[in-house]
Motif scaffolding. Structure first.
Motif, PDB file in Angstrom:
ATOM      1  N   LEU A 131       0.840  -1.193   0.000  1.00 49.64           N
ATOM      2  CA  LEU A 131       0.000   0.000   0.000  1.00 49.64           C
ATOM      3  C   LEU A 131       0.877   1.245   0.000  1.00 49.64           C
ATOM      4  CD1 LEU A 131      -0.211   1.184   3.278  1.00 49.64           C
ATOM      5  CD2 LEU A 131      -1.350  -0.991   3.405  1.00 49.64           C
ATOM      6  N   PRO A 132       0.305   2.400  -0.389  1.00 48.77           N
ATOM      7  CA  PRO A 132       1.076   3.648  -0.385  1.00 48.77           C
ATOM      8  C   PRO A 132       1.304   4.100   1.055  1.00 48.77           C
ATOM      9  CG  PRO A 132      -0.907   3.855  -1.745  1.00 48.77           C
ATOM     10  CD  PRO A 132      -1.017   2.579  -0.971  1.00 48.77           C
ATOM     11  N   PHE A 133       2.564   4.176   1.432  1.00 53.54           N
ATOM     12  CA  PHE A 133       2.937   4.571   2.785  1.00 53.54           C
ATOM     13  C   PHE A 133       3.714   5.870   2.709  1.00 53.54           C
ATOM     14  CE2 PHE A 133       2.317   1.689   6.391  1.00 53.54           C
ATOM     15  CZ  PHE A 133       2.615   2.550   7.429  1.00 53.54           C
ATOM     16  N   TYR A 134       3.487   6.722   3.684  1.00 49.80           N
ATOM     17  CA  TYR A 134       4.146   8.023   3.715  1.00 49.80           C
ATOM     18  C   TYR A 134       4.981   8.108   4.987  1.00 49.80           C
ATOM     19  CZ  TYR A 134       1.122   8.796  -0.136  1.00 49.80           C
ATOM     20  OH  TYR A 134       0.513   8.654  -1.360  1.00 49.80           O
ATOM     21  N   TYR A 135       6.228   8.529   4.802  1.00 51.92           N
ATOM     22  CA  TYR A 135       7.181   8.622   5.894  1.00 51.92           C
ATOM     23  C   TYR A 135       7.481  10.084   6.179  1.00 51.92           C
ATOM     24  CZ  TYR A 135       8.079   3.649   5.494  1.00 51.92           C
ATOM     25  OH  TYR A 135       7.942   2.298   5.502  1.00 51.92           O
ATOM     26  N   PHE A 136       7.681  10.401   7.461  1.00 49.38           N
ATOM     27  CA  PHE A 136       8.099  11.733   7.857  1.00 49.38           C
ATOM     28  C   PHE A 136       9.508  11.604   8.414  1.00 49.38           C
ATOM     29  CE2 PHE A 136       8.571  15.205  10.919  1.00 49.38           C
ATOM     30  CZ  PHE A 136       8.265  16.286  10.108  1.00 49.38           C
ATOM     31  N   LYS A 137      10.467  12.219   7.720  1.00 54.38           N
ATOM     32  CA  LYS A 137      11.881  12.143   8.102  1.00 54.38           C
ATOM     33  C   LYS A 137      12.321  10.694   8.303  1.00 54.38           C
ATOM     34  CE  LYS A 137      12.242  16.734  10.085  1.00 54.38           C
ATOM     35  NZ  LYS A 137      12.630  17.556  11.241  1.00 54.38           N
ATOM     36  N   GLY A 138      11.867   9.818   7.419  1.00 54.95           N
ATOM     37  CA  GLY A 138      12.272   8.417   7.439  1.00 54.95           C
ATOM     38  C   GLY A 138      11.498   7.524   8.389  1.00 54.95           C
ATOM     39  N   LYS A 139      10.526   8.080   9.125  1.00 59.30           N
ATOM     40  CA  LYS A 139       9.741   7.272  10.059  1.00 59.30           C
ATOM     41  C   LYS A 139       8.312   7.128   9.539  1.00 59.30           C
ATOM     42  CE  LYS A 139      12.477   8.577  14.003  1.00 59.30           C
ATOM     43  NZ  LYS A 139      12.546   9.316  15.242  1.00 59.30           N
ATOM     44  N   MET A 140       7.717   5.952   9.769  1.00 59.14           N
ATOM     45  CA  MET A 140       6.351   5.706   9.298  1.00 59.14           C
ATOM     46  C   MET A 140       5.404   6.775   9.844  1.00 59.14           C
ATOM     47  SD  MET A 140       5.905   1.556   9.286  1.00 59.14           S
ATOM     48  CE  MET A 140       5.678   1.461  11.040  1.00 59.14           C
ATOM     49  N   PHE A 141       4.638   7.400   8.941  1.00 61.64           N
ATOM     50  CA  PHE A 141       3.805   8.541   9.288  1.00 61.64           C
ATOM     51  C   PHE A 141       2.324   8.241   9.052  1.00 61.64           C
ATOM     52  CE2 PHE A 141       2.288  12.904   7.935  1.00 61.64           C
ATOM     53  CZ  PHE A 141       2.276  13.454   9.209  1.00 61.64           C
ATOM     54  N   CYS A 142       1.986   7.888   7.804  1.00 60.83           N
ATOM     55  CA  CYS A 142       0.595   7.577   7.474  1.00 60.83           C
ATOM     56  C   CYS A 142       0.560   6.739   6.203  1.00 60.83           C
ATOM     57  CB  CYS A 142      -0.243   8.847   7.333  1.00 60.83           C
ATOM     58  SG  CYS A 142       0.186   9.904   5.927  1.00 60.83           S
ATOM     59  N   TYR A 143      -0.626   6.261   5.862  1.00 64.15           N
ATOM     60  CA  TYR A 143      -0.788   5.456   4.655  1.00 64.15           C
ATOM     61  C   TYR A 143      -2.187   5.673   4.095  1.00 64.15           C
ATOM     62  CZ  TYR A 143      -3.304   2.293   7.806  1.00 64.15           C
ATOM     63  OH  TYR A 143      -4.196   1.764   8.703  1.00 64.15           O
ATOM     64  N   LEU A 144      -2.371   5.278   2.853  1.00 63.73           N
ATOM     65  CA  LEU A 144      -3.685   5.333   2.208  1.00 63.73           C
ATOM     66  C   LEU A 144      -4.181   3.919   1.987  1.00 63.73           C
ATOM     67  CD1 LEU A 144      -3.171   8.070  -0.541  1.00 63.73           C
ATOM     68  CD2 LEU A 144      -4.469   8.268   1.581  1.00 63.73           C
ATOM     69  N   TRP A 145      -5.483   3.737   2.185  1.00 60.68           N
ATOM     70  CA  TRP A 145      -6.092   2.433   1.926  1.00 60.68           C
ATOM     71  C   TRP A 145      -7.558   2.635   1.602  1.00 60.68           C
ATOM     72  CZ3 TRP A 145      -3.980  -1.472   0.083  1.00 60.68           C
ATOM     73  CH2 TRP A 145      -4.553  -2.743   0.127  1.00 60.68           C
ATOM     74  N   ILE A 146      -8.209   1.566   1.183  1.00 61.70           N
ATOM     75  CA  ILE A 146      -9.627   1.606   0.821  1.00 61.70           C
ATOM     76  C   ILE A 146     -10.379   0.639   1.733  1.00 61.70           C
ATOM     77  CG2 ILE A 146     -11.295   1.215  -1.031  1.00 61.70           C
ATOM     78  CD1 ILE A 146      -8.793   1.565  -2.966  1.00 61.70           C
ATOM     79  N   ASP A 147     -11.425   1.136   2.394  1.00 61.22           N
ATOM     80  CA  ASP A 147     -12.230   0.295   3.263  1.00 61.22           C
ATOM     81  C   ASP A 147     -12.947  -0.749   2.416  1.00 61.22           C
ATOM     82  OD1 ASP A 147     -13.567   0.015   6.071  1.00 61.22           O
ATOM     83  OD2 ASP A 147     -15.225  -0.002   4.619  1.00 61.22           O
ATOM     84  N   LYS A 148     -12.812  -2.021   2.789  1.00 65.10           N
ATOM     85  CA  LYS A 148     -13.372  -3.094   1.958  1.00 65.10           C
ATOM     86  C   LYS A 148     -14.898  -3.086   1.930  1.00 65.10           C
ATOM     87  CE  LYS A 148     -13.017  -6.588   5.544  1.00 65.10           C
ATOM     88  NZ  LYS A 148     -12.405  -7.808   5.987  1.00 65.10           N
ATOM     89  N   ASN A 149     -15.542  -2.593   2.981  1.00 64.71           N
ATOM     90  CA  ASN A 149     -17.004  -2.584   3.015  1.00 64.71           C
ATOM     91  C   ASN A 149     -17.605  -1.362   2.323  1.00 64.71           C
ATOM     92  OD1 ASN A 149     -17.174  -5.039   4.484  1.00 64.71           O
ATOM     93  ND2 ASN A 149     -16.694  -3.934   6.351  1.00 64.71           N
TER      94      ASN A 149
END
Length: 118
Positions: free
Chosen positions: A45-63
């Motif tokens: 999945l698309p993951f976003y890092y802030f200064k090399g640390k895990m910050f947030c991600y995008l996903w789609i709710d299956k329901n």
């Protein structure tokens, strides 16, 4: 030379409208939110890092088939749009693809999250 579409780009290309436009805008927003935020394809999945640390991600709710932003340090943030569900550390912010994207709320949540990385 690499051929074909990268998996991360395919994630944003595949969905039908209006989900596709919502995801594309969220990607644009996250990539331009802060110069210290970088995009990577992690955990499929698309993951976003802030200064090399895990910050947030995008996903789609299956329901609901609504996109959401998962905030890694969301458990430390109190905001009315964040939902914990069964998650202990993370919270998510659901985005209705049929409504205007709540840019102000997203920025508020991201600004709150950044404070946990300083």
């Amino acid at each position: 030379m690499e051929t074909g579409i990268r998996a991360i780009d395919n994630f944003f290309i595949q969905p039908a409208e209006p989900l596709k436009s919502s995801l594309e805008y969220l990607r644009y927003f996250l990539n331009h939110y802060n110069p210290d935020v970088t995009e990577e394809w992690k955990y499929r999945l698309p993951f976003y890092y802030f200064k090399g640390k895990m910050f947030c991600y995008l996903w789609i709710d299956k329901n609901s088939q609504h996109p959401y932003i998962g905030i890694v340090e969301g458990g430390k943030i109190d905001h009315p749009m964040l939902v914990a569900g069964d998650r202990k550390r993370m919270k998510v912010m659901y985005i209705d693809p049929l409504q205007d994207i709540p840019v102000k709320d997203i920025k508020e949540v991201l600004d709150m999250a950044v404070k946990h990385y300083k």
